[in-house]
Design an enzyme around this catalytic site. Structure first.
Site, mmCIF file in Angstrom:
data_model
loop_
_atom_site.group_PDB
_atom_site.id
_atom_site.type_symbol
_atom_site.label_atom_id
_atom_site.label_comp_id
_atom_site.label_asym_id
_atom_site.label_seq_id
_atom_site.Cartn_x
_atom_site.Cartn_y
_atom_site.Cartn_z
ATOM 1 N N SER A 14 0.787 -1.231 -0.121
ATOM 2 C CA SER A 14 -0.003 -0.154 0.065
ATOM 3 C C SER A 14 0.853 1.548 0.021
ATOM 4 O O SER A 14 0.450 2.277 -0.535
ATOM 5 C CB SER A 14 -0.783 -0.041 1.360
ATOM 6 O OG SER A 14 -0.098 0.026 2.594
ATOM 7 N N HIS A 110 9.202 3.187 8.698
ATOM 8 C CA HIS A 110 8.830 2.422 9.731
ATOM 9 C C HIS A 110 7.754 2.717 10.353
ATOM 10 O O HIS A 110 7.558 3.909 10.834
ATOM 11 C CB HIS A 110 10.250 2.443 10.595
ATOM 12 C CG HIS A 110 10.182 1.504 11.805
ATOM 13 N ND1 HIS A 110 10.440 0.340 11.583
ATOM 14 C CD2 HIS A 110 10.054 1.898 13.079
ATOM 15 C CE1 HIS A 110 10.512 -0.293 12.720
ATOM 16 N NE2 HIS A 110 10.072 0.608 13.673
HETATM 17 C C1 GAR Z 1 4.151 -0.719 6.849
HETATM 18 O O1 GAR Z 1 3.595 -0.516 7.813
HETATM 19 C C2 GAR Z 1 5.596 -0.529 6.856
HETATM 20 O O2 GAR Z 1 5.856 0.605 7.568
HETATM 21 C C3 GAR Z 1 5.896 -1.757 7.712
HETATM 22 O O3 GAR Z 1 5.264 -2.642 6.902
HETATM 23 C C4 GAR Z 1 4.169 -2.085 6.488
HETATM 24 C C5 GAR Z 1 3.936 -2.306 4.719
HETATM 25 O O4 GAR Z 1 2.654 -2.248 4.481
HETATM 26 N N1 GAR Z 1 7.450 -1.816 7.596
HETATM 27 C C6 GAR Z 1 8.241 -2.170 8.296
HETATM 28 O O5 GAR Z 1 7.872 -2.754 9.400
HETATM 29 C C7 GAR Z 1 9.705 -2.344 8.047
HETATM 30 N N2 GAR Z 1 10.401 -2.624 9.186
HETATM 31 P P1 GAR Z 1 2.211 -2.063 2.920
HETATM 32 O O6 GAR Z 1 3.106 -3.530 2.334
HETATM 33 O O7 GAR Z 1 1.011 -2.025 2.751
HETATM 34 O O8 GAR Z 1 2.915 -0.960 2.422
#
Ligand code: GAR
Length: 197
Positions: A14, A110
């Protein structure tokens, strides 16, 4: 000159979609590549549907050999000649060797207000600590995990009765505001932090 952006992810993507959607008009950057370490990452299809090149470099055949995985990763990325890498839910820890190759040109989002809650389970940890607010951080990637100069933060309230999932959803919305705002500045060479609340 258009700045070329590679986005690395492991999941639904996302944040990647928010970044892709932002790179239009007078934006200094354009997407060059979306790459995942997982062939089943939902983000890959979303990127392809938006006409962006996609690649997979599966980490599993490399086992514990992180250096070889990262060599393969670097090589595949370079085929698309990006100027900047955005980590967007890329759930592999990168070694100092890979980070050094992209020093100053790689950023990450993060889901916590760093320096609080590096690593995993950030929302549960914020709730357990009794925090009254949470948020997200975009930072330059350095060799230390979830460290490096902060380029932006967005804060959200923690509400009574919040579960970790409810908080994660609220933070994710803020991520979608923050990451595109930071990328736009970063692609222009501006590292002044952005603070959203
Ligand atoms: C997000 O919340 C991002 O901040 C987190 O993974 C999710 C990915 O969501 N990242 C971490 O935890 C990195 N340490 P998405 O695939 O929907 O963008």
């Amino acid at each position: 000159m258009t700045v070329r952006v590679a986005i690395l992810l492991s999941g639904g993507g996302s944040n990647m979609v928010a970044l892709l959607d932002s790179m239009t008009g007078d934006h200094p950057a354009r997407p060059a590549l979306v790459l995942s370490n997982r062939a089943d990452a939902g983000g890959l299809q979303k990127a392809a549907a938006r006409g962006v090149a996609t690649e997979v470099v599966d980490h599993r055949p490399f086992g514990e050999d992180r250096a070889s995985f990262e060599d393969a990763l670097h090589q595949r990325i370079m085929e698309h000649s990006p100027d900047i890498i955005c980590l967007a839910g890329f759930m592999r820890v990168l070694t100092g060797g890979f980070v050094a190759r992209w020093q100053g040109r790689m950023i990450n989002i993060h889901p916590s207000l760093l320096p609080k809650y590096r690593g995993l389970h950030t929302h549960a940890r914020a709730l357990d600590a009794g925090d009254v607010e949470a948020g997200c951080t975009v930072h330059e990637v350095t060799a230390a995990l979830d460290d490096g100069p902060i380029l932006g933060q967005a804060r959200v309230p923690i509400k009574s009765g919040d579960s970790a999932d409810m908080l994660a959803a609220r933070v994710l919305k803020a991520e979608h505001q923050l990451y595109p705002a930071v990328l736009r500045r970063f692609a222009d060479g501006n590292r002044t932090p952005i603070y959203l609340s």
